[in-house]
Design an enzyme around this catalytic site. Structure first.
Site, PDB file in Angstrom:
ATOM      1  N   GLN A 219      -5.245  16.604   8.175  1.00  0.00           N
ATOM      2  CA  GLN A 219      -5.555  16.566   6.740  1.00  0.00           C
ATOM      3  C   GLN A 219      -7.010  16.158   6.539  1.00  0.00           C
ATOM      4  O   GLN A 219      -7.475  15.160   7.102  1.00  0.00           O
ATOM      5  CB  GLN A 219      -4.626  15.563   6.039  1.00  0.00           C
ATOM      6  CG  GLN A 219      -4.914  15.344   4.571  1.00  0.00           C
ATOM      7  CD  GLN A 219      -5.897  14.206   4.330  1.00  0.00           C
ATOM      8  OE1 GLN A 219      -6.098  13.372   5.203  1.00  0.00           O
ATOM      9  NE2 GLN A 219      -6.505  14.193   3.156  1.00  0.00           N
TER      10      GLN A 219
ATOM     11  N   ARG B 148       0.208   8.392  -6.737  1.00  0.00           N
ATOM     12  CA  ARG B 148      -0.855   7.432  -6.417  1.00  0.00           C
ATOM     13  C   ARG B 148      -2.186   7.788  -7.063  1.00  0.00           C
ATOM     14  O   ARG B 148      -3.143   7.036  -6.940  1.00  0.00           O
ATOM     15  CB  ARG B 148      -1.050   7.379  -4.894  1.00  0.00           C
ATOM     16  CG  ARG B 148       0.200   6.971  -4.157  1.00  0.00           C
ATOM     17  CD  ARG B 148       0.124   7.319  -2.684  1.00  0.00           C
ATOM     18  NE  ARG B 148      -0.791   6.509  -1.919  1.00  0.00           N
ATOM     19  CZ  ARG B 148      -0.561   5.275  -1.515  1.00  0.00           C
ATOM     20  NH1 ARG B 148       0.596   4.710  -1.805  1.00  0.00           N
ATOM     21  NH2 ARG B 148      -1.443   4.597  -0.809  1.00  0.00           N
TER      22      ARG B 148
ATOM     23  N   ARG C   5      -4.639   1.412  -7.656  1.00  0.00           N
ATOM     24  CA  ARG C   5      -3.320   0.814  -7.387  1.00  0.00           C
ATOM     25  C   ARG C   5      -3.503  -0.692  -7.485  1.00  0.00           C
ATOM     26  O   ARG C   5      -4.187  -1.299  -6.657  1.00  0.00           O
ATOM     27  CB  ARG C   5      -2.814   1.223  -6.005  1.00  0.00           C
ATOM     28  CG  ARG C   5      -2.642   2.747  -5.803  1.00  0.00           C
ATOM     29  CD  ARG C   5      -3.750   3.302  -4.960  1.00  0.00           C
ATOM     30  NE  ARG C   5      -3.808   4.771  -4.945  1.00  0.00           N
ATOM     31  CZ  ARG C   5      -3.999   5.462  -3.832  1.00  0.00           C
ATOM     32  NH1 ARG C   5      -4.087   4.862  -2.666  1.00  0.00           N
ATOM     33  NH2 ARG C   5      -4.106   6.768  -3.900  1.00  0.00           N
TER      34      ARG C   5
ATOM     35  N   THR D 138      -6.794  18.191   1.110  1.00  0.00           N
ATOM     36  CA  THR D 138      -6.300  17.466  -0.067  1.00  0.00           C
ATOM     37  C   THR D 138      -7.281  17.631  -1.211  1.00  0.00           C
ATOM     38  O   THR D 138      -8.465  17.352  -1.070  1.00  0.00           O
ATOM     39  CB  THR D 138      -6.100  15.970   0.257  1.00  0.00           C
ATOM     40  OG1 THR D 138      -5.153  15.871   1.322  1.00  0.00           O
ATOM     41  CG2 THR D 138      -5.572  15.201  -0.944  1.00  0.00           C
TER      42      THR D 138
ATOM     43  N   TYR E  49     -10.207  15.068   4.035  1.00  0.00           N
ATOM     44  CA  TYR E  49     -10.859  14.657   2.794  1.00  0.00           C
ATOM     45  C   TYR E  49     -12.298  15.099   2.898  1.00  0.00           C
ATOM     46  O   TYR E  49     -12.938  14.883   3.936  1.00  0.00           O
ATOM     47  CB  TYR E  49     -10.818  13.139   2.624  1.00  0.00           C
ATOM     48  CG  TYR E  49      -9.515  12.627   2.074  1.00  0.00           C
ATOM     49  CD1 TYR E  49      -9.015  13.099   0.871  1.00  0.00           C
ATOM     50  CD2 TYR E  49      -8.785  11.664   2.752  1.00  0.00           C
ATOM     51  CE1 TYR E  49      -7.813  12.637   0.364  1.00  0.00           C
ATOM     52  CE2 TYR E  49      -7.587  11.186   2.246  1.00  0.00           C
ATOM     53  CZ  TYR E  49      -7.111  11.681   1.053  1.00  0.00           C
ATOM     54  OH  TYR E  49      -5.927  11.226   0.543  1.00  0.00           O
TER      55      TYR E  49
ATOM     56  N   TYR F 153       0.848  -1.207   0.000  1.00  0.00           N
ATOM     57  CA  TYR F 153       0.000   0.000   0.000  1.00  0.00           C
ATOM     58  C   TYR F 153       0.877   1.249   0.000  1.00  0.00           C
ATOM     59  O   TYR F 153       0.625   2.220  -0.714  1.00  0.00           O
ATOM     60  CB  TYR F 153      -0.933  -0.005   1.224  1.00  0.00           C
ATOM     61  CG  TYR F 153      -1.670   1.295   1.426  1.00  0.00           C
ATOM     62  CD1 TYR F 153      -2.693   1.691   0.568  1.00  0.00           C
ATOM     63  CD2 TYR F 153      -1.325   2.157   2.474  1.00  0.00           C
ATOM     64  CE1 TYR F 153      -3.365   2.894   0.749  1.00  0.00           C
ATOM     65  CE2 TYR F 153      -1.990   3.363   2.664  1.00  0.00           C
ATOM     66  CZ  TYR F 153      -3.007   3.729   1.792  1.00  0.00           C
ATOM     67  OH  TYR F 153      -3.654   4.926   1.974  1.00  0.00           O
TER      68      TYR F 153
HETATM   69  C1  GLV Z   1      -4.717   7.948   0.482  1.00  0.00           C
HETATM   70  O1  GLV Z   1      -4.453   9.065   0.749  1.00  0.00           O
HETATM   71  C2  GLV Z   1      -3.985   7.141  -0.428  1.00  0.00           C
HETATM   72  O2  GLV Z   1      -3.222   7.689  -1.240  1.00  0.00           O
HETATM   73  O3  GLV Z   1      -4.135   5.922  -0.360  1.00  0.00           O
END
Ligand code: GLV
Length: 387
Positions: free
Chosen positions: A128, A279, A165, A156, A130, A25
Site C-alpha cells: 500500500q 478514521r 482521532r 490509498t 501513501y 489507535y
Molecule cells: C493510517 O492509515 C491510519 O489510518 O492511521
C-alpha cells in the site's frame, strides 16, 4: 488457552494484552466516530434469507482477487503501526495470511519494512502506497516494492491529510512509545508485549527510516504525515503512478459514484469501497451503504472490494451478496495479532472463514462465486435518500 469463537473474543484479549495507546489507535475513528460506528451497525440492518432443503455438500469459498487464487475472497488491509501491536507484527500477519491463502497488504506506515516482510515470507504480498511530497522517495519505494515481488500496488486516495482521532492525541501516540508515567504504569500490566518488543530491532517506521529525507519527528505519525504526505495528490498523479508501477493497481478509499467512475476510467484493476474504517471523514456514509450505487455504476468495468466494518463471515457474505467481489479486514485481524500474535491472525481468519462457510450453507449456497442479491434482505430505505 482461551476458547475463541468470535472476533469479539480476540478483541477482548487484544485490549488486555496490548498497550492502551496502540489498542486505541486501532479501535478509533475520527472526531465523533459516527462513521466508525455506522460501518458496523449498517451491516446489522441487513438480514439473511434462510433457505432449506438444498444439498450442502462440497462447499467452496475459493475464489480469485485481481486474478490471484484465494482460499476465500478476503485480503488483510494495510494497517499502520502493525508492528507495535505485537513485535514484528507485519511479518507475523503476512505469514498467517500466506499460510491461509489470502493476500496480505503491507502499509507504507508499517514497522517492518518491505524487505523485512519479503525475507520472511514466500508468497508475494500487496504493497500500500501513501504518496509523499518527496518524488524521489515515492519512485524509490515503488522500485523497492517491485524488487520485493509485490503482486499489487494498493494506492490509498483518502488520506493526504490525517483525520483527527482524539484518543491518539490524548495518548501521545508515538512509535516506539515515550516512557511517560502513564505509559510505564500501563506497560507494567503488559509485560509480555514489552519483553517481545525488547527482543526485536523493529520499533519504528521501517519503510521510512533511512529512506526519506528531512523527517523531523520520525516517531510521531501525525507530525510526519503533516510534513511528508502530498496534499496535491490528484487523478493525474494516479495515472503517473500507474505507469511507474506497471503492475496490478488497486485504488483504495472510493466512496462516491463519481470517484468510482474516475477510478474505472484510469484503468484500475480493482477499487476498494472504503472510508478508511471511519478514521478520515467523520460524517461520511458507511461503506456498505455506498456499495450498491457504486456496483450499479462501475460493477461491469472494474473489480470491487469493500472494507470498513467487516467483523464476521456474515458481514463478508452480505458485502459479497451486494456485489463486492472481495472484502478487506483491518481491525478484525489486528485484534487477533494483539491477542495471540501470528496464531491470533490465523484464528481471526479461521473464525471468519467458518462463519462464511456455515452461513452460506444455511442460505442455500455452496459456492462463494454464486452469491447474489437474492441471499440478503435489505430494508427498502437502506441506501437512503440524500439530496
Ligand atoms: C493510517 O492509515 C491510519 O489510518 O492511521
Amino acid at each position: 488457552m482461551p476458547v475463541i469463537t468470535s472476533i469479539d473474543d480476540l478483541k477482548r484479549l487484544h485490549k488486555r494484552r496490548t498497550p492502551k495507546m496502540f489498542y486505541d489507535y486501532c479501535e478509533s475513528g475520527s472526531w465523533t466516530e459516527q462513521t466508525f460506528r455506522d460501518n458496523e451497525s449498517d451491516f446489522d440492518k441487513i438480514r439473511l434469507r434462510q433457505r432449506i432443503a438444498v444439498d450442502m455438500t462440497n462447499r467452496t469459498t475459493a475464489s480469485t482477487l485481481i486474478g490471484q487464487d484465494v482460499t476465500m475472497p478476503l485480503a488483510l488491509a494495510p494497517v499502520g503501526l502493525t508492528g507495535m501491536q505485537r513485535a514484528d507484527g507485519e511479518i507475523k500477519a503476512a505469514r498467517a495470511a500466506e499460510k491461509f491463502g489470502v493476500p496480505f497488504t503491507l502499509s507504507t506506515m508499517s514497522i517492518c519494512s518491505i524487505e523485512d516482510v519479503a525475507e520472511h515470507t514466500e508468497k508475494p504480498f500487496w504493497f500500500q502506497l501513501y504518496v509523499m511530497r518527496d518524488e524521489e522517495y515515492v519512485d524509490n519505494i515503488i522500485e523497492r516494492a517491485k524488487r520485493a515481488g509485490c503482486s499489487a500496488l494498493v494506492l490509498t486516495l483518502d488520506l493526504q491529510i490525517l483525520g483527527q482521532r482524539h484518543k491518539d492525541l490524548k495518548n501521545g501516540l508515538t512509535a516506539p512509545p515515550k516512557m511517560t508515567p502513564p505509559v510505564i504504569a500501563d506497560l507494567a500490566t503488559k509485560w509480555r508485549w514489552g519483553i517481545e518488543m525488547l527482543q526485536t530491532k523493529r520499533r519504528s517506521f521501517g519503510n521510512i527510516v533511512g529512506h526519506a529525507k528531512g523527517v523531523d519527528n520520525m516517531n510521531s505519525l501525525s507530525s510526519w504525515t503533516a510534513e511528508q504526505f502530498d496534499p496535491r495528490l490528484d487523478w493525474d498523479t494516479v495515472r503517473k503512478l500507474k505507469e511507474k508501477w506497471g503492475g496490478k493497481l488497486i485504488l483504495k478509499g472510493i466512496l462516491d459514484v463519481e470517484d468510482a467512475k474516475m477510478a474505472a476510467e484510469v484503468g484500475a484493476d480493482a477499487i476498494i469501497v472504503s472510508n478508511h474504517g471511519g478514521r478520515q471523514l467523520d460524517g461520511a456514509l458507511s461503506s456498505i451503504r455506498m456499495l450498491p450505487s457504486i456496483v450499479r455504476a462501475v460493477g461491469d468495468k472494474v473489480e470491487i472490494h469493500l472494507d470498513s466494518g467487516i467483523r464476521s463471515g456474515q458481514d463478508m457474505l452480505k458485502a459479497l451478496a451486494m456485489g463486492a467481489k472481495g472484502v478487506m479486514i483491518g481491525r478484525a485481524y489486528i485484534h487477533g495479532l494483539g491477542a495471540m500474535g501470528e496464531e491470533g491472525v490465523t484464528k481471526a481468519l479461521e473464525v471468519i472463514h467458518r462463519e462464511l462457510d456455515i452461513t452460506m450453507a444455511l442460505c442455500g449456497r455452496r459456492d462463494v462465486n454464486t452469491f447474489d442479491r437474492d441471499m440478503v434482505l435489505v430494508p427498502e430505505d437502506f441506501e437512503g435518500r440524500w439530496a
